[in-house]
Design an enzyme around this catalytic site. Structure first.
Site, PDB file in Angstrom:
ATOM      1  CE1 TYR A 191      -2.844  -3.294   0.764  1.00  0.00           C
ATOM      2  CE2 TYR A 191      -4.175  -1.475   0.217  1.00  0.00           C
ATOM      3  CZ  TYR A 191      -4.279  -2.610   0.161  1.00  0.00           C
ATOM      4  OH  TYR A 191      -5.184  -3.647   0.172  1.00  0.00           O
ATOM      5  CG  ASN A 225      -6.098  -2.322  -6.493  1.00  0.00           C
ATOM      6  OD1 ASN A 225      -6.438  -3.402  -6.097  1.00  0.00           O
ATOM      7  ND2 ASN A 225      -6.331  -1.014  -5.788  1.00  0.00           N
ATOM      8  CG  HIS A 320     -13.045  -2.803  -4.690  1.00  0.00           C
ATOM      9  ND1 HIS A 320     -12.830  -1.362  -5.004  1.00  0.00           N
ATOM     10  CD2 HIS A 320     -12.632  -2.881  -3.405  1.00  0.00           C
ATOM     11  CE1 HIS A 320     -11.929  -1.255  -4.414  1.00  0.00           C
ATOM     12  NE2 HIS A 320     -11.811  -2.090  -3.462  1.00  0.00           N
ATOM     13  CG  HIS A 347      -9.974  -5.337  -5.537  1.00  0.00           C
ATOM     14  ND1 HIS A 347      -9.184  -4.287  -5.180  1.00  0.00           N
ATOM     15  CD2 HIS A 347     -11.028  -4.929  -6.251  1.00  0.00           C
ATOM     16  CE1 HIS A 347      -9.384  -3.409  -6.097  1.00  0.00           C
ATOM     17  NE2 HIS A 347     -10.490  -3.570  -6.680  1.00  0.00           N
ATOM     18  CB  VAL A 348     -14.071  -7.137  -1.463  1.00  0.00           C
ATOM     19  CG1 VAL A 348     -15.039  -6.993  -0.485  1.00  0.00           C
ATOM     20  CG2 VAL A 348     -14.412  -6.914  -2.905  1.00  0.00           C
TER      21      VAL A 348
HETATM   22 FE   FE2 Z   1      -7.158  -4.144  -4.370  1.00  0.00          FE
END
Ligand code: FE2
Length: 456
Positions: A191, A225, A320, A347-348
């Site tokens: 992150y 991402n 998302h 992701h979630v």
């Molecule tokens: Fe993600």
């Protein structure tokens, strides 16, 4: 009366809906706080090796990629030997590293070393040493057994980890489980891109933070991402630059043209890693690779077919929601055709396990656009609950859809314990419990060898 009492206790534990179970466990709504950068200083000593991590280095499990960072440039090498060799005069072996470094905005990385140890024996513990005398550091790993249909193996599963105090709880919790032999990581590592100018020092601190596990067992990497780091506003126009410099994977062993999608075999499992953030339309490199990859999977050799990808296809969280839909449209029919057992996504920032369902009948004219139970379809598990700084995704759609078997908005990790060609025992562990406590569990039956309906 006793059964009424049990019924009310059960009703208290779970909330029933037309779908599966929405856990009533409520995590305290407090933000996830990052561990200060000062908690992860470099190790002591001149040019000490740091940020050590390993991953499987070939398709079969007889190679290991060892990666680390040194502040100064030098010709690095790994010295390694069998931990319990019968011959006490056993020679120590040496493999030189290939070095790389990169610049990102106003940051310059240390010297990143990658060395691939080849020709290892199966199921053998090795010790390895990095650094230059007198500043050396020792670690160890155990190679997987030879690939075969009934070879047991145990994987941990973590996603969206970050570097908060919650992330640390997730990692410590996983490490406390003695069974995890390799970790399936479903993307979103440090992150760093959540900090000003994608502060790449956070890539360094993250690698120091996870070293307590990544130096001792292979982590199988998937890009999320937060690995894209595409920031043209600060002159950074090459996607995945920090990630691909720091994390090497054996993509060429599976004839892939990119480290963002590849496969490995491990014990009785065949693991395919895909990239949610690379092109996957028809005629793209990833599409062509996957089209050729699925027919290569020999379920008589590796019965368990597992896919890792970051953005989930089936998830009933409002965060998302449907971001993975276009990839599902492209690839789901292959997943059903080739009977994929399990798909892990992140992701979630919550946990969810699906029924075996597919939505492949829809062709824009027939109206058949509802997921249905499908014995050839995978179970989809969303496990982006590592505990990163962005906090918990605590807003599920209501009511719970029929494809959702279990869902809970808390942080944790999972253990997939493959027993043989037909059975695997799967558990999910929320951080607030001790490791032996299981919040969600089920037996998975292999889709090729035992395609019966599981009873949860
Ligand atoms: Fe993600």
């Amino acid at each position: 009366m006793w059964f009424l009492a049990i019924f009310f206790v059960l009703m208290h534990i779970v909330e029933l809906s037309n779908g599966g179970v929405t856990s009533n466990y409520v995590r305290k709504p407090e933000p996830s706080v990052d561990m200060p950068i000062e908690m992860f200083p470099p190790p002591a000593g001149h040019n000490a090796p740091e940020q050590v991590h390993i991953t499987q280095g070939d398709h079969e499990g007889r190679s290991m990629i060892i990666s680390w960072v040194t502040p100064l440039k030098h010709h690095g090498a790994v010295i390694y030997w069998e931990a319990e060799a019968k011959d006490s005069n056993q020679k120590k072996c040496k493999v030189r590293s290939r070095n790389t470094s990169y610049k990102y905005h106003n940051y310059t990385s240390g010297h990143i070393h990658h060395a691939t140890i080849k020709g290892l024996k199966h199921d053998t513990k090795y010790v390895y040493e990095l650094g230059q005398h007198p500043v050396t550091r020792r670690f160890y790993f155990t190679t997987p057994p030879k690939v075969g249909p009934d070879v047991p193996c145990t994987f941990g599963v973590i996603g969206d980890l970050g570097q908060t105090f919650d992330s640390n709880q997730t990692l410590e919790h996983y490490i406390s489980n003695p069974k995890g032999q390799a970790l399936l990581f479903v993307g979103d590592l440090s992150y760093a891109d959540d900090y000003p100018f994608h502060n790449n020092e956070r890539w360094d601190t993250w690698a120091r933070f996870v070293e307590k596990s990544t130096a001792y067992q292979p982590w199988i990497w998937t890009a999320g991402n937060h690995e894209i780091d595409f920031a043209p506003e600060i002159g950074e126009k090459i996607p995945f630059k920090p990630y691909t410099h720091r994390y090497h994977v054996p993509y060429q062993a599976s004839k892939s043209s990119s480290p963002l999608w590849y496969s490995i075999k491990r014990a009785s499992a065949y693991i395919i890693v895909l990239s949610s953030y690379s092109a996957y339309g028809k005629y793209t490199p990833q599409y062509d690779w996957l089209e050729q990859e699925f027919p290569k999977v020999n379920r008589k050799e590796t019965p368990w077919l597992i896919v890792l990808l970051h953005s989930p296809w089936y998830n009933s969280n409002n965060y998302h929601y449907m971001e993975g839909e276009s990839m599902r449209v492209m690839f789901e029919s292959w997943f059903v055709q080739y009977k994929v057992d399990l798909v892990f996504s992140g992701h979630v920032h919550a946990y969810e396990r699906s029924e075996r369902i597919s939505n492949v009948r829809y062709n824009i004219t027939d109206g058949l656009s509802t997921p249905i139970k499908d014995a050839s379809a995978p179970v989809y598990i969303t496990i982006g609950d590592g505990g990163n700084i962005e906090g918990i995704a605590n807003s599920f759609t209501e009511s719970q859809p029929s494809y959702s078997a279990y869902r809970e908005a808390s942080f944790g990790h999972a253990i997939l314990d493959i027993k043989n060609r037909t059975h695997a025992y799967y558990t999910w562990h929320r951080n607030q419990d001790n490791e032996p406590v299981v919040a969600d569990s089920t037996w998975f039956f292999n889709r090729y060898w035992y395609p019966e309906e599981e009873h949860n």
